[in-house]
Write an enzyme that holds these catalytic residues in place. Structure first.
Site, short mmCIF file in Angstrom:
data_model
loop_
_atom_site.label_atom_id
_atom_site.label_comp_id
_atom_site.label_asym_id
_atom_site.label_seq_id
_atom_site.Cartn_x
_atom_site.Cartn_y
_atom_site.Cartn_z
N ALA A 286 0.82 -1.21 0.00
CA ALA A 286 0.00 0.00 0.00
C ALA A 286 0.86 1.27 0.00
CB ALA A 286 -0.93 -0.01 1.21
N HIS A 287 0.17 2.41 -0.04
CA HIS A 287 0.84 3.71 -0.13
C HIS A 287 1.79 3.96 1.03
CE1 HIS A 287 -1.65 5.70 2.99
NE2 HIS A 287 -2.62 4.92 2.54
N ASN A 288 2.94 4.55 0.70
CA ASN A 288 3.95 4.99 1.68
C ASN A 288 4.61 3.86 2.46
OD1 ASN A 288 1.82 7.51 1.61
ND2 ASN A 288 3.94 8.19 1.82
#
Length: 310
Positions: free
Chosen positions: A224-226
């Site tokens: 997922a993001h980051n």
């Protein structure tokens, strides 16, 4: 990743809220507890985040009257502030406005694609503008590489993989859920392999979701993001990393392991099949189960000097 500059005075006009303090220049919106670069505007949703405002890379914040009154006078004088009733809502409304109505999130590099030597891209793959690819990279059938992705040397991206796909963050506006636009990128370091139909989401704001050197990712994995993945990690089929989670060097995720958001798995740790990680995992630890619990320790799979040669 660098965005264009915008003055606090211009943001004040967009929000319809007078600013307090300096008329600073902002070149990124970001969350206060993230890795920051440049002049960032953030928001404060809880008192515990006030401590981050002392960072040099934060030039201003959107916050409540209650939290503003807790700041010392030096911060009030040296930074820029918008005092509002709902800081989170105003912050993401600003983000949405800048994305839809300005060129704030258009980096000059986004129109430039760089490709090294011996790059093999299958005819059915999609590689958008603004992607950097180094030497000896193979991109398989129906893979999609989105703008803002940086791919190192000796990387293989297999069939159907999506790199830089939109991260998934849901907020509510008048009790109606909506998705926040993600504007960051993905950085894949050298000697990485990404399996078929895996997805690596882009970062929410400035910066990158990052895959470390010599990491191997199997099929049907979601990052997922980051998220940050260290060097020499192994992610087997069905493993899931949710937003802003991280793996230190040498971590092994067995099939269908899940790491919840903002958690860290320490160096050389092992997460068993179908385990659900609900708290940080120390280095050299084996965890299994739902929730994941320590059942043993690990030993380094190879000397560190050998890892560096892979």
């Amino acid at each position: 990743m660098t965005f264009r500059n915008i003055e606090i005075k211009e943001i004040s006009n967009i929000l319809g809220v007078e600013y307090l303090g300096e008329n600073s220049v902002v070149n990124a919106l970001n969350l206060a507890n993230r890795e920051l670069n440049g002049n960032n505007l953030t928001y404060i949703g809880h008192e515990s985040y006030l401590k981050y405002l002392a960072q040099e890379d934060i030039v201003g914040a959107i916050l409540s009257k209650e939290h503003f009154e807790l700041l010392d006078s030096s911060l009030k004088e040296s930074k820029s502030f918008f005092v509002v009733d709902n800081p989170e809502k105003e912050f993401y409304n600003l983000h949405d406005y800048l994305y839809k109505n300005t060129d704030f999130y258009i980096s000059p590099s986004n129109s430039i694609s760089i490709r090294g030597e011996n790059v093999i891209i299958h005819p059915s793959a999609v590689v958008e503008d603004g992607v950097t690819i180094q030497d000896n990279v193979v991109i398989g059938p129906n893979a999609v590489i989105h703008t803002g992705t940086i791919i190192g040397s000796n990387v293989t991206i297999n069939a159907g993989a999506v790199i830089g796909g939109q991260g998934f963050q849901v907020l509510y506006n008048d009790e109606v859920p909506y998705l926040v636009k993600h504007v960051g990128g993905v950085k894949i370091n050298d000697n990485v392999s990404i399996g078929a139909n895996s997805c690596i989401a882009n970062s929410l704001f400035d910066g990158y979701t990052e895959i470390g050197r010599s990491t191997k990712i199997d099929d049907l994995v979601f990052v997922a993001h980051n998220c940050k993945i260290g060097e020499n990690c192994v992610l087997t089929p069905g493993a899931i990393m949710t937003g802003s989670s991280s793996l230190d060097n040498g971590v092994w995720l067995a099939p269908n392991a899940v790491i919840l958001n903002k958690l860290n798995v320490g160096e050389e740790a092992f997460v068993g099949s179908m385990s659900l990680v609900l708290k940080n995992v120390p280095e050299n630890t084996q965890v299994f189960g739902v929730p994941a619990k320590k059942l043993g320790t690990t030993v380094s799979k190879r000397p560190k000097e050998d890892c560096d040669k892979i």
